[in-house]
Motif scaffolding. Structure first.
Motif, PDB file in Angstrom:
ATOM      1  N   THR A   4      27.705  34.464  30.616  1.00  0.00           N
ATOM      2  CA  THR A   4      26.513  34.695  31.432  1.00  0.00           C
ATOM      3  C   THR A   4      26.338  36.176  31.744  1.00  0.00           C
ATOM      4  O   THR A   4      25.240  36.726  31.664  1.00  0.00           O
ATOM      5  CB  THR A   4      26.604  33.898  32.743  1.00  0.00           C
ATOM      6  N   ASP A   5      27.427  36.857  32.093  1.00  0.00           N
ATOM      7  CA  ASP A   5      27.360  38.266  32.454  1.00  0.00           C
ATOM      8  C   ASP A   5      26.971  39.152  31.280  1.00  0.00           C
ATOM      9  O   ASP A   5      26.292  40.158  31.445  1.00  0.00           O
ATOM     10  CB  ASP A   5      28.718  38.740  33.001  1.00  0.00           C
ATOM     11  N   GLN A   6      27.408  38.771  30.077  1.00  0.00           N
ATOM     12  CA  GLN A   6      27.231  39.653  28.921  1.00  0.00           C
ATOM     13  C   GLN A   6      25.902  39.441  28.195  1.00  0.00           C
ATOM     14  O   GLN A   6      25.508  40.245  27.364  1.00  0.00           O
ATOM     15  CB  GLN A   6      28.385  39.434  27.929  1.00  0.00           C
ATOM     16  N   LYS A   7      25.187  38.379  28.503  1.00  0.00           N
ATOM     17  CA  LYS A   7      24.005  38.059  27.725  1.00  0.00           C
ATOM     18  C   LYS A   7      22.799  38.904  28.088  1.00  0.00           C
ATOM     19  O   LYS A   7      22.519  39.142  29.251  1.00  0.00           O
ATOM     20  CB  LYS A   7      23.653  36.575  27.903  1.00  0.00           C
ATOM     21  N   GLU A   8      22.091  39.354  27.051  1.00  0.00           N
ATOM     22  CA  GLU A   8      20.775  39.942  27.269  1.00  0.00           C
ATOM     23  C   GLU A   8      19.796  38.800  27.538  1.00  0.00           C
ATOM     24  O   GLU A   8      19.990  37.673  27.117  1.00  0.00           O
ATOM     25  CB  GLU A   8      20.347  40.707  26.015  1.00  0.00           C
ATOM     26  N   LYS A   9      18.711  39.109  28.250  1.00  0.00           N
ATOM     27  CA  LYS A   9      17.800  38.041  28.647  1.00  0.00           C
ATOM     28  C   LYS A   9      16.958  37.521  27.483  1.00  0.00           C
ATOM     29  O   LYS A   9      16.677  36.336  27.414  1.00  0.00           O
ATOM     30  CB  LYS A   9      16.902  38.546  29.777  1.00  0.00           C
ATOM     31  N   ILE A  10      16.557  38.410  26.555  1.00  0.00           N
ATOM     32  CA  ILE A  10      15.727  37.985  25.427  1.00  0.00           C
ATOM     33  C   ILE A  10      16.155  38.738  24.169  1.00  0.00           C
ATOM     34  O   ILE A  10      16.356  39.955  24.198  1.00  0.00           O
ATOM     35  CB  ILE A  10      14.230  38.257  25.700  1.00  0.00           C
ATOM     36  N   LEU A  11      16.292  38.005  23.068  1.00  0.00           N
ATOM     37  CA  LEU A  11      16.489  38.617  21.761  1.00  0.00           C
ATOM     38  C   LEU A  11      15.225  38.371  20.946  1.00  0.00           C
ATOM     39  O   LEU A  11      14.712  37.250  20.906  1.00  0.00           O
ATOM     40  CB  LEU A  11      17.694  37.997  21.043  1.00  0.00           C
ATOM     41  N   SER A  12      14.709  39.420  20.302  1.00  0.00           N
ATOM     42  CA  SER A  12      13.489  39.291  19.518  1.00  0.00           C
ATOM     43  C   SER A  12      13.689  39.960  18.166  1.00  0.00           C
ATOM     44  O   SER A  12      14.211  41.074  18.083  1.00  0.00           O
ATOM     45  CB  SER A  12      12.311  39.941  20.256  1.00  0.00           C
ATOM     46  N   PHE A  13      13.274  39.270  17.096  1.00  0.00           N
ATOM     47  CA  PHE A  13      13.459  39.785  15.743  1.00  0.00           C
ATOM     48  C   PHE A  13      12.166  39.609  14.945  1.00  0.00           C
ATOM     49  O   PHE A  13      11.391  38.686  15.203  1.00  0.00           O
ATOM     50  CB  PHE A  13      14.593  39.034  15.031  1.00  0.00           C
ATOM     51  N   GLY A  14      11.964  40.513  13.986  1.00  0.00           N
ATOM     52  CA  GLY A  14      10.810  40.410  13.103  1.00  0.00           C
ATOM     53  C   GLY A  14       9.500  40.486  13.837  1.00  0.00           C
ATOM     54  O   GLY A  14       8.599  39.673  13.591  1.00  0.00           O
ATOM     55  N   SER A  15       9.372  41.466  14.755  1.00  0.00           N
ATOM     56  CA  SER A  15       8.143  41.637  15.540  1.00  0.00           C
ATOM     57  C   SER A  15       7.734  40.351  16.250  1.00  0.00           C
ATOM     58  O   SER A  15       6.560  39.976  16.287  1.00  0.00           O
ATOM     59  CB  SER A  15       7.003  42.119  14.632  1.00  0.00           C
ATOM     60  N   GLY A  16       8.755  39.674  16.801  1.00  0.00           N
ATOM     61  CA  GLY A  16       8.486  38.469  17.579  1.00  0.00           C
ATOM     62  C   GLY A  16       8.431  37.184  16.782  1.00  0.00           C
ATOM     63  O   GLY A  16       8.106  36.124  17.332  1.00  0.00           O
ATOM     64  N   LYS A  17       8.752  37.236  15.496  1.00  0.00           N
ATOM     65  CA  LYS A  17       8.753  36.001  14.709  1.00  0.00           C
ATOM     66  C   LYS A  17       9.838  35.047  15.195  1.00  0.00           C
ATOM     67  O   LYS A  17       9.650  33.824  15.205  1.00  0.00           O
ATOM     68  CB  LYS A  17       8.958  36.319  13.227  1.00  0.00           C
ATOM     69  N   LEU A  18      10.984  35.601  15.579  1.00  0.00           N
ATOM     70  CA  LEU A  18      12.057  34.791  16.153  1.00  0.00           C
ATOM     71  C   LEU A  18      12.384  35.344  17.534  1.00  0.00           C
ATOM     72  O   LEU A  18      12.680  36.531  17.678  1.00  0.00           O
ATOM     73  CB  LEU A  18      13.319  34.840  15.277  1.00  0.00           C
ATOM     74  N   ILE A  19      12.309  34.492  18.541  1.00  0.00           N
ATOM     75  CA  ILE A  19      12.623  34.888  19.917  1.00  0.00           C
ATOM     76  C   ILE A  19      13.642  33.919  20.487  1.00  0.00           C
ATOM     77  O   ILE A  19      13.497  32.694  20.371  1.00  0.00           O
ATOM     78  CB  ILE A  19      11.360  34.891  20.803  1.00  0.00           C
ATOM     79  N   ILE A  20      14.684  34.466  21.107  1.00  0.00           N
ATOM     80  CA  ILE A  20      15.705  33.658  21.773  1.00  0.00           C
ATOM     81  C   ILE A  20      15.706  34.065  23.241  1.00  0.00           C
ATOM     82  O   ILE A  20      16.051  35.196  23.570  1.00  0.00           O
ATOM     83  CB  ILE A  20      17.098  33.883  21.145  1.00  0.00           C
ATOM     84  N   GLU A  21      15.287  33.145  24.099  1.00  0.00           N
ATOM     85  CA  GLU A  21      15.214  33.400  25.528  1.00  0.00           C
ATOM     86  C   GLU A  21      16.440  32.808  26.209  1.00  0.00           C
ATOM     87  O   GLU A  21      16.649  31.589  26.173  1.00  0.00           O
ATOM     88  CB  GLU A  21      13.939  32.784  26.123  1.00  0.00           C
ATOM     89  N   ILE A  22      17.255  33.678  26.832  1.00  0.00           N
ATOM     90  CA  ILE A  22      18.553  33.250  27.327  1.00  0.00           C
ATOM     91  C   ILE A  22      18.438  32.372  28.569  1.00  0.00           C
ATOM     92  O   ILE A  22      19.021  31.291  28.635  1.00  0.00           O
ATOM     93  CB  ILE A  22      19.443  34.477  27.630  1.00  0.00           C
ATOM     94  N   GLU A  23      17.685  32.816  29.567  1.00  0.00           N
ATOM     95  CA  GLU A  23      17.641  32.080  30.831  1.00  0.00           C
ATOM     96  C   GLU A  23      17.028  30.695  30.663  1.00  0.00           C
ATOM     97  O   GLU A  23      17.508  29.719  31.237  1.00  0.00           O
ATOM     98  CB  GLU A  23      16.877  32.887  31.878  1.00  0.00           C
ATOM     99  N   SER A  24      15.970  30.583  29.878  1.00  0.00           N
ATOM    100  CA  SER A  24      15.333  29.279  29.658  1.00  0.00           C
ATOM    101  C   SER A  24      15.975  28.532  28.492  1.00  0.00           C
ATOM    102  O   SER A  24      15.662  27.362  28.268  1.00  0.00           O
ATOM    103  CB  SER A  24      13.846  29.457  29.377  1.00  0.00           C
ATOM    104  N   ARG A  25      16.849  29.216  27.757  1.00  0.00           N
ATOM    105  CA  ARG A  25      17.547  28.646  26.595  1.00  0.00           C
ATOM    106  C   ARG A  25      16.548  28.108  25.566  1.00  0.00           C
ATOM    107  O   ARG A  25      16.721  27.037  24.986  1.00  0.00           O
ATOM    108  CB  ARG A  25      18.528  27.558  27.034  1.00  0.00           C
ATOM    109  N   LYS A  26      15.496  28.921  25.325  1.00  0.00           N
ATOM    110  CA  LYS A  26      14.478  28.568  24.357  1.00  0.00           C
ATOM    111  C   LYS A  26      14.650  29.366  23.072  1.00  0.00           C
ATOM    112  O   LYS A  26      15.029  30.537  23.098  1.00  0.00           O
ATOM    113  CB  LYS A  26      13.077  28.839  24.914  1.00  0.00           C
ATOM    114  N   VAL A  27      14.328  28.726  21.962  1.00  0.00           N
ATOM    115  CA  VAL A  27      14.261  29.402  20.673  1.00  0.00           C
ATOM    116  C   VAL A  27      12.864  29.169  20.114  1.00  0.00           C
ATOM    117  O   VAL A  27      12.402  28.022  20.048  1.00  0.00           O
ATOM    118  CB  VAL A  27      15.320  28.869  19.690  1.00  0.00           C
ATOM    119  N   LEU A  28      12.186  30.255  19.755  1.00  0.00           N
ATOM    120  CA  LEU A  28      10.828  30.146  19.219  1.00  0.00           C
ATOM    121  C   LEU A  28      10.749  30.864  17.874  1.00  0.00           C
ATOM    122  O   LEU A  28      11.253  31.979  17.717  1.00  0.00           O
ATOM    123  CB  LEU A  28       9.801  30.761  20.169  1.00  0.00           C
TER     124      LEU A  28
END
Length: 235
Positions: free
Chosen positions: A123-147
């Motif tokens: 929990t301490d080490q995680k960034e809140k959002i990872l985004s790749f390919g100009s937003g084609k892949l988004i990983i949202e840590i707090e909501s645990r969503k993958v788009l």
């Protein structure tokens, strides 16, 4: 404030023994079967769940799978059976660790502390959002969503953790043993298929959404690495 632990076991003697070992340091809640356990998990938040496999009405494996559809609470499975297939099955449905009965109190306490510590560290080490390919892949840590292209994909907690771990280190190749150690707390090579199963599930769920893109690629003879989305995949 004490961390909260849910003990799920149909045997009074085992529940009482676990309470003796843990009640000094943790707040304990008990459930005698899977039905009661699921009701408690739906209405309360726990920091850790101790889950027996041999339960009336529902097996511990079934209970674990149901919990994983709701929450990512760490689960330590308890069993008198020492067969590898049972251990693998528990890990594949979302358990975080496995303890064989009978056990010494020192081992139980060490496993509990290790699971809670690993959750705090992640929990301490995680960034809140990872985004790749100009937003084609988004990983949202707090909501645990993958788009992917704004389309939400439903992953189990362990599938999400696996994808996040690999995506947050996009240049690194992970062996199965390293992934077992990071996500499950051990690196026994006999359980490597647990990693393979979770990665297969991630790939299947991405394909079922109609994307010709695999976020985790195989490095033959070594393990797995992250694959960046690019214009070559179809949606």
């Amino acid at each position: 404030m004490k961390r909260k632990i849910l003990i799920v076991d149909d045997e009074w003697n085992m529940r009482n023994l676990l309470k003796i070992y843990l009640s000094n340091d943790y707040e304990i809640t008990e459930a005698v079967d899977g039905i009661e356990a699921l009701r408690l998990v739906k209405t309360s938040d726990f920091d850790l769940i101790l889950l027996d496999i041999m339960l009336p009405q529902m097996t511990g494996w079934e209970v674990c799978k149901e919990i994983r559809g709701m929450k990512s609470t760490p689960i330590l499975m308890l069993t008198a059976r020492n067969e590898l297939k049972d251990k693998v099955q528990g890990l594949e449905v979302g358990a975080d660790d496995y303890l064989i009965k009978p056990f010494e109190p020192e081992e139980l306490l060490a496993r509990v502390k290790a699971l809670l510590r690993r959750v705090d560290l992640n929990t301490d080490q995680k960034e809140k959002i990872l985004s790749f390919g100009s937003g084609k892949l988004i990983i949202e840590i707090e909501s645990r969503k993958v788009l992917i292209d704004s389309e939400t994909l439903e992953f189990t907690p362990k599938e999400f953790e696996l994808l996040y771990t690999i995506a947050s280190n996009p240049k690194r190749v992970f062996t199965r043993e390293v992934l077992l150690d990071i996500l499950w707390g051990f690196n026994d090579s006999r359980d490597a298929r647990t990693v393979d199963t979770h990665i297969k599930n991630i790939r299947v769920k991405v394909k079922e959404k109609g994307f010709n893109y695999l976020p985790i690629e195989t490095v033959w003879g070594v393990g797995y690495k992250f694959k960046l989305p690019d214009d070559s995949y179809e949606s």
